[in-house]
Enzyme design. Structure first.
Site, PDB file in Angstrom:
ATOM      1  CG  LEU A  39      46.310  38.995  41.368  1.00 48.42           C
ATOM      2  CD1 LEU A  39      46.526  38.147  42.205  1.00 48.42           C
ATOM      3  CD2 LEU A  39      44.723  39.088  41.594  1.00 48.42           C
ATOM      4  CG  HIS A  40      45.623  46.007  41.622  1.00 48.39           C
ATOM      5  ND1 HIS A  40      44.670  46.273  42.165  1.00 48.39           N
ATOM      6  CD2 HIS A  40      44.306  46.071  39.967  1.00 48.39           C
ATOM      7  CE1 HIS A  40      43.155  45.991  41.772  1.00 48.39           C
ATOM      8  NE2 HIS A  40      43.154  46.012  40.609  1.00 48.39           N
ATOM      9  CG  HIS A  43      43.460  42.181  42.738  1.00 52.96           C
ATOM     10  ND1 HIS A  43      43.850  43.066  41.322  1.00 52.96           N
ATOM     11  CD2 HIS A  43      42.098  41.500  42.486  1.00 52.96           C
ATOM     12  CE1 HIS A  43      43.077  42.748  40.098  1.00 52.96           C
ATOM     13  NE2 HIS A  43      41.839  42.056  41.098  1.00 52.96           N
ATOM     14  N   GLY A 153      36.227  43.473  47.057  1.00 57.24           N
ATOM     15  CA  GLY A 153      36.588  45.279  46.675  1.00 57.24           C
ATOM     16  C   GLY A 153      35.063  45.565  46.389  1.00 57.24           C
ATOM     17  CD  GLN A 159      32.217  41.560  41.001  1.00 49.49           C
ATOM     18  OE1 GLN A 159      31.839  41.193  40.147  1.00 49.49           O
ATOM     19  NE2 GLN A 159      33.481  41.376  42.064  1.00 49.49           N
ATOM     20  CB  SER A 191      41.117  49.355  37.442  1.00 48.29           C
ATOM     21  OG  SER A 191      40.710  48.530  36.306  1.00 48.29           O
ATOM     22  CB  SER A 192      43.184  44.353  36.056  1.00 49.93           C
ATOM     23  OG  SER A 192      42.573  43.830  37.536  1.00 49.93           O
ATOM     24  NE  ARG A 193      37.984  46.286  31.971  1.00 53.99           N
ATOM     25  CZ  ARG A 193      37.163  45.745  32.023  1.00 53.99           C
ATOM     26  NH1 ARG A 193      36.546  45.617  33.843  1.00 53.99           N
ATOM     27  NH2 ARG A 193      36.248  44.348  32.068  1.00 53.99           N
TER      28      ARG A 193
HETATM   29  P1  AMP Z   1      38.496  41.305  39.469  1.00 55.23           P
HETATM   30  O1  AMP Z   1      40.026  40.717  38.957  1.00 55.23           O
HETATM   31  O2  AMP Z   1      38.545  42.692  38.424  1.00 55.23           O
HETATM   32  O3  AMP Z   1      37.297  41.382  39.090  1.00 55.23           O
HETATM   33  O4  AMP Z   1      38.366  41.857  40.940  1.00 55.23           O
HETATM   34  C1  AMP Z   1      38.470  40.958  41.612  1.00 55.23           C
HETATM   35  C2  AMP Z   1      37.999  41.658  42.826  1.00 55.23           C
HETATM   36  O5  AMP Z   1      39.098  42.604  43.359  1.00 55.23           O
HETATM   37  C3  AMP Z   1      36.416  42.071  42.872  1.00 55.23           C
HETATM   38  O6  AMP Z   1      36.299  41.754  44.396  1.00 55.23           O
HETATM   39  C4  AMP Z   1      36.931  43.858  42.858  1.00 55.23           C
HETATM   40  O7  AMP Z   1      36.037  43.948  43.743  1.00 55.23           O
HETATM   41  C5  AMP Z   1      38.489  43.609  43.795  1.00 55.23           C
HETATM   42  N1  AMP Z   1      38.884  45.016  43.435  1.00 55.23           N
HETATM   43  C6  AMP Z   1      38.994  45.533  42.266  1.00 55.23           C
HETATM   44  N2  AMP Z   1      39.783  46.109  42.530  1.00 55.23           N
HETATM   45  C7  AMP Z   1      39.960  46.996  43.896  1.00 55.23           C
HETATM   46  C8  AMP Z   1      39.912  48.586  44.078  1.00 55.23           C
HETATM   47  N3  AMP Z   1      40.741  49.084  43.848  1.00 55.23           N
HETATM   48  N4  AMP Z   1      40.178  47.832  45.821  1.00 55.23           N
HETATM   49  C9  AMP Z   1      39.483  46.947  46.219  1.00 55.23           C
HETATM   50  N5  AMP Z   1      38.789  46.117  45.869  1.00 55.23           N
HETATM   51  C10 AMP Z   1      39.251  46.176  44.285  1.00 55.23           C
END
Ligand code: AMP
Length: 304
Positions: A39-40, A43, A153, A159, A191-193
């Site tokens: 998480l960042h 999230h 997000g 998505q 981004s987690s990546r």
């Molecule tokens: P993930 O863990 O990458 O599947 O993301 C989980 C949720 O967090 C999804 O709804 C993403 O769109 C959202 N999310 C990821 N990165 C961001 C960001 N930089 N800003 C806002 N929402 C995000």
């Protein structure tokens, strides 16, 4: 904060909280934020919104294998349960659902949720089956958590469009709430990546947000610009970066994701104040980054 690892456990914890909070001021509405962890602040922004809008805030952390293709990064997807739980606690999460793969997929699955059309463009074209995996796991999570509201997000704008369509088509009684993209100060979308990026790749990756911003300004101010020109300009800007390998750059209507040229370019949409998305996916080494900007079009006075 309660941590539940099984479906039975999370259902009973949420049911209890609903009962407890049915007469409290903050209410017994369940707000849900599904994630893959690591998480960042992106999230965290969703969790904050959920906390504000719903009496009960539920977070799920599950790296969903069925949304990864055979040559993608499932095995090396970053994970850090301890830090995630700290962040969740800090954001006032009530329940964390942390299921195992066996808990979510105990037997051979015979059911898949497919949203046609919207799922096939952009990331759907380069990651076949990805959105089937997303729609299927989110349907399962919705059936498990039974949220009133779910927060996603705009970073993953396709998505959001796919899930909104799924919820409408299947009459799921859940409000999908899109939340803005959270960026680093220099513009890189969180981004987690991003942890995979080398210093040099990280520096060059700034071209993504920079070229999106420039394109948005151009669309807002230049009545004569065409979708093809915008795509070409963003593509050229990204190609200046030697480490960037473009997967796609595209401009589509939002949320239906239809090609603009089939809709009469920008002009018709300017009149109807329709929305467009400029979206891109670019690889830096083996790390694939996505970013986008969504704009509501308006008429622009022609220069005389
Ligand atoms: P993930 O863990 O990458 O599947 O993301 C989980 C949720 O967090 C999804 O709804 C993403 O769109 C959202 N999310 C990821 N990165 C961001 C960001 N930089 N800003 C806002 N929402 C995000």
């Amino acid at each position: 904060m309660k941590i539940a690892k099984t479906i039975a456990e999370v259902r009973s914890v949420i049911a209890e909280l609903r009962k407890e909070r049915s007469s409290s001021a903050s209410g017994d509405k369940v707000g849900f934020v599904p994630t893959m962890g690591y998480l960042h602040e992106g999230h965290a922004s969703l969790l904050r919104r959920s906390r504000q809008e719903s009496g009960i805030s539920v977070l799920s952390i599950f790296v969903n294998p069925i949304q990864f293709g055979p040559n993608e990064d499932l095995d090396r997807y970053p994970r850090s349960e301890e830090a995630d739980l700290k962040l969740a606690e800090r954001e006032g999460v009530d329940v964390v659902f942390l299921p195992s793969v066996e808990e979510m997929y105990p037997e051979e699955r015979k059911t898949t949720v497919t949203v046609t059309g919207i799922s096939e463009r952009l990331c759907g074209a380069s990651r076949p089956g990805h959105f089937d995996g997303v729609a299927t796991v989110v349907s399962k999570l919705f059936n498990i958590v039974k949220p009133d509201q779910a927060f996603f997000g705009a970073k993953d704008a396709q998505q959001v469009a796919v899930l909104q369509k799924m919820v409408n088509d299947l009459n799921m009684d859940i409000e999908i709430i899109p939340c803005p993209i959270i960026r680093e100060e220099d513009g890189l979308a969180l981004s987690s990546r991003n942890v995979y990026l080398s210093e040099e790749q990280r520096r060059e990756a700034l071209v993504l947000s920079r070229s999106l911003r420039a394109a948005a300004l151009r669309i807002e101010s230049d009545a004569a610009v065409t979708p093809g020109q915008v795509i070409a300009e963003v593509t050229t800007a990204i190609q200046q970066s030697p480490l960037a390998e473009i997967d796609y750059v595209d401009l589509l209507t939002f949320p239906n994701l239809e090609p603009l040229d089939e809709q009469g370019g920008f002009s018709k949409l300017r009149v109807s104040e329709g929305s467009v998305i400029l979206a891109l996916a670019v690889k830096f080494g083996s790390t694939r980054l996505i970013d986008n900007t969504i704009m509501k079009l308006k008429e622009v006075p022609l220069h005389v």
